[in-house]
Enzyme design. Structure first.
Site, PDB file in Angstrom:
ATOM      1  N   CYS A   7      29.327  37.429  11.019  1.00  0.00           N
ATOM      2  CA  CYS A   7      30.818  37.944  11.472  1.00  0.00           C
ATOM      3  C   CYS A   7      31.754  38.448  10.167  1.00  0.00           C
ATOM      4  O   CYS A   7      32.694  38.836  10.250  1.00  0.00           O
ATOM      5  CB  CYS A   7      31.515  36.497  12.000  1.00  0.00           C
ATOM      6  SG  CYS A   7      30.662  35.656  13.173  1.00  0.00           S
ATOM      7  N   CYS A  48      38.731  29.960  21.834  1.00  0.00           N
ATOM      8  CA  CYS A  48      37.573  30.813  21.359  1.00  0.00           C
ATOM      9  C   CYS A  48      38.344  31.990  21.277  1.00  0.00           C
ATOM     10  O   CYS A  48      38.989  32.613  22.140  1.00  0.00           O
ATOM     11  CB  CYS A  48      36.544  30.718  22.146  1.00  0.00           C
ATOM     12  SG  CYS A  48      36.049  28.600  22.541  1.00  0.00           S
ATOM     13  N   SER A  49      37.602  32.922  20.286  1.00  0.00           N
ATOM     14  CA  SER A  49      37.917  34.312  20.347  1.00  0.00           C
ATOM     15  C   SER A  49      37.043  34.994  21.278  1.00  0.00           C
ATOM     16  O   SER A  49      36.004  34.249  21.768  1.00  0.00           O
ATOM     17  CB  SER A  49      37.494  34.918  18.933  1.00  0.00           C
ATOM     18  OG  SER A  49      36.339  34.462  18.580  1.00  0.00           O
ATOM     19  N   ILE A  85      34.676  38.075  23.304  1.00  0.00           N
ATOM     20  CA  ILE A  85      33.505  38.918  23.137  1.00  0.00           C
ATOM     21  C   ILE A  85      34.142  40.250  23.164  1.00  0.00           C
ATOM     22  O   ILE A  85      34.670  40.610  24.187  1.00  0.00           O
ATOM     23  CB  ILE A  85      32.558  38.779  24.013  1.00  0.00           C
ATOM     24  CG1 ILE A  85      31.707  37.258  23.767  1.00  0.00           C
ATOM     25  CG2 ILE A  85      31.441  39.759  23.881  1.00  0.00           C
ATOM     26  CD1 ILE A  85      30.931  36.788  25.049  1.00  0.00           C
ATOM     27  N   LYS A 143      41.567  35.644  17.733  1.00  0.00           N
ATOM     28  CA  LYS A 143      41.801  34.960  19.058  1.00  0.00           C
ATOM     29  C   LYS A 143      42.215  35.607  19.841  1.00  0.00           C
ATOM     30  O   LYS A 143      41.669  35.685  20.968  1.00  0.00           O
ATOM     31  CB  LYS A 143      42.584  33.858  18.620  1.00  0.00           C
ATOM     32  CG  LYS A 143      43.106  32.984  19.824  1.00  0.00           C
ATOM     33  CD  LYS A 143      42.223  32.313  20.481  1.00  0.00           C
ATOM     34  CE  LYS A 143      42.540  31.971  22.186  1.00  0.00           C
ATOM     35  NZ  LYS A 143      42.256  33.089  22.912  1.00  0.00           N
ATOM     36  N   HIS A 194      37.399  40.005  18.523  1.00  0.00           N
ATOM     37  CA  HIS A 194      36.495  39.854  17.254  1.00  0.00           C
ATOM     38  C   HIS A 194      35.298  40.505  17.542  1.00  0.00           C
ATOM     39  O   HIS A 194      34.027  40.287  17.816  1.00  0.00           O
ATOM     40  CB  HIS A 194      36.086  38.354  17.278  1.00  0.00           C
ATOM     41  CG  HIS A 194      35.127  38.003  16.143  1.00  0.00           C
ATOM     42  ND1 HIS A 194      35.025  38.690  14.946  1.00  0.00           N
ATOM     43  CD2 HIS A 194      34.327  36.736  16.056  1.00  0.00           C
ATOM     44  CE1 HIS A 194      34.191  38.004  14.267  1.00  0.00           C
ATOM     45  NE2 HIS A 194      33.805  36.846  14.665  1.00  0.00           N
TER      46      HIS A 194
END
Ligand SMILES: [Zn+2]
Lengths: 162, 395
Positions: B84, B208-209, B211, B335, B339
């Site tokens: 990442c 969660c960020s 997809i 977020k 991402h």
């Protein structure tokens, strides 16, 4: 090839579908690849012998005494590969945990599983599944390491409350 | 050799589910504005580098693909991967290439097209970015799970709550709603987060960020080129630190800090001449790696925006909103902005440029008084951290 795309090809002559949400045209890749690696454990065979006896083994540098878990065959402190296999203390304290609800497809045969990290009494830490009620688990509580047989039929270590 | 390196052009694609474009089209979406803001053409580029983690997407030779699509051949290039943090790793290549004198103008692109694979495959593939053999193979760790292990440790040690984590998501959605490039442009409240289903306890869906597909691009130039081209609008890279952590979580000292991040921060602050004991005095704001909510709070502490154990109070007291002690992730963060793995670090650089030059969209422009911005980009489970300080004035 999935039946759906087979049908699309038969009907239209191309593997092109519309994305459900956006309506954008998508070529559906037909070159599927299944991945499964072959990973050498030649130099850590004793670790698996240990599992068969219900023991968790690590390696120890004969020169400086450094303990390794996961086991490694070379000591970078001494530039030496003269190591011995030692049984690690099978008790320690819980450091942290989680419960994996959304699982990878390759773990779909298991129910949501708790994962913990424990610090063993002789120093090394281990990460493994936690066999116990995750609601009752608190950092600092006493835990043990045990070996059990997985649903897939093979032996693996796990962390459990004492 | 160039003592100083500037960001002279930036571009950013719309982040989100981008079924409407293929990989080179998505790249061009951020490359075009980067060329335009720098007032340069592809022929002016000496070297280019692409941050891209890949695996879920079809094309591996992304540098060659964009060379073909955007007339960059036969200039030298490479693709870099640091999970990442791939985008920041790419910036480091550009930065060091110019510092060394080997190039004067470098194009840095970050791109990820994660939606070329179905979500379950992506969940499977991201879990493998930990230690494959000792963590994934037998214990099925997912990315949320790795960070949840940190989230739990932090809650238990300092008394933070799941609501505190939710507050990070609320802030980042609040600003994401004001960022036209963000994947999520809706505000949420603490209840939205708390009511969402568990992914890996204590994280729920809204911790969660997402997809994401997206690309971001910056053009870097040497001090001499900046002079020669007469570039007015630019920011300088004042320092960058890079750190690496162990592959296995079990080999870490602490789960309430990332050792790679504290190491990278110390280096970056030193290079940029920032007092490590009081960095917020020097910074107008920051972008930190909020792949999940808890890691944003841990980042406050690793970056010394507050004392250890007090990060959750910063968000509780809204000190990381605009007007607070230090605004953080006011572009929506990972977020809400999204991402796209390889693009994230470059997107953070784009945000530093926009904030420092006061080009951010209405409602999300920080007050720029000190002229410095920080970015913190983490790869893997803390495997790689890059901390970069950008400034209006060169050192
Ligand atoms: Zn040794």
């Amino acid at each position: 090839m999935k039946d759906e795309i087979k049908k699309v090809i038969e009907e239209t002559g191309l593997p092109i579908v519309q994305d459900e949400k956006s309506g954008a045209a998508q070529w559906v890749d037909l070159r599927e690849l299944r991945l499964s690696y072959v990973i050498s454990v030649e130099n850590i065979k004793p670790f698996y012998e240990g599992l068969k006896e219900g023991k968790l083994l690590g390696t120890k540098c004969k020169k400086c005494g450094r303990l390794f878990f996961p086991p490694q065959k070379d000591c970078p402190s001494c530039f030496d590969s003269d190591i011995e296999w030692v049984e690690l203390k099978n008790e320690g304290t819980l450091e942290t945990m989680t419960v994996v609800f959304v699982r990878p497809p390759s773990f779909s045969m298991y129910d949501p599983y708790p994962v913990a990290i424990a610090k063993l009494d002789d120093g090394p830490k281990i990460l493994a599944w936690y066999k116990g009620d995750p609601q009752q688990a608190k950092p600092g509580m006493r835990v043990k390491v045990q070996v059990s047989k997985r649903k897939e039929g093979y032996l693996m270590y796990e962390i459990a409350p004492v | 050799m160039s003592e100083n390196v500037a960001v002279i052009g930036v571009g950013h694609s719309k982040f989100g589910v981008r079924m409407d474009v293929n990989i080179p089209e998505l790249c061009w979406e951020s490359m075009k504005p980067a060329f335009e803001t720098a007032n340069l053409e592809p022929k002016d580029i000496d070297f280019f580098v692409v941050g891209n983690a890949g695996v879920w997407s079809s094309e591996a030779a992304v540098p060659a693909l964009i060379a073909e699509y955007a007339d960059l051949a036969p200039k030298g290039s490479m693709r870099v991967e640091a999970a990442c943090a791939s985008g920041s790793a790419a910036i480091r290549i550009g930065y060091t290439a110019i510092k060394s004198g080997i190039a004067d103008i470098v194009l840095v692109l970050g791109v990820e097209k994660m939606r070329e694979s179905p979500n379950p495959n992506v969940i499977e593939l991201i879990g493998r970015f930990g230690s494959y053999f000792w963590e994934f193979e037998n214990f099925g760790l997912t990315f949320p799970a790795y960070y949840a292990l940190h989230g739990t440790a932090y809650m238990m040690k300092y008394g933070a709550t799941e609501e505190d984590y939710a507050r990070v998501a609320v802030k980042n959605h609040y600003y994401g709603a004001k960022n036209p490039y963000a994947q999520f442009q809706n505000e949420i409240d603490v209840e939205t987060v708390m009511k969402s289903p568990y992914i890996a306890w204590p994280f729920k869906l809204f911790d969660c960020s997402p997809i994401t597909d997206g690309s971001a691009c910056v053009i870097l130039a040497s001090e001499e080129k900046v002079k020669e081209l007469g570039i007015d609008e630019k920011i300088w890279i004042l320092g960058q630190g890079a750190g690496t952590g162990s592959a296995n979580m079990s080999r870490r000292e602490s789960y309430t800090s990332l050792a790679s991040a504290t190491y990278a921060a110390e280096q970056a602050y030193k290079m940029a001449g920032i007092d490590i004991d009081d960095p917020t005095k020097y910074l107008d704001g920051a972008n930190v790696h909020d792949c999940f909510t808890a890691p944003e709070i841990i980042a406050y502490e690793d970056l010394r925006f507050c004392k250890r154990g007090e990060g959750y109070k910063l968000i509780r007291e809204e000190q990381t909103y605009i007007g607070g002690k230090i605004p953080v992730n006011i572009d929506g963060g990972l977020k809400a902005k999204g991402h796209p793995i390889g693009a994230t670090g470059v997107s953070q650089a784009v945000e530093a440029y926009k904030q420092l030059l006061q080009k951010a969209e209405p409602g999300r422009q920080a007050d720029i008084n000190k002229g410095k911005w920080l970015t913190h980009n983490v790869g893997g489970t803390g495997h790689y951290t890059y901390v970069t300080i950008y400034g209006l004035e060169k050192r």
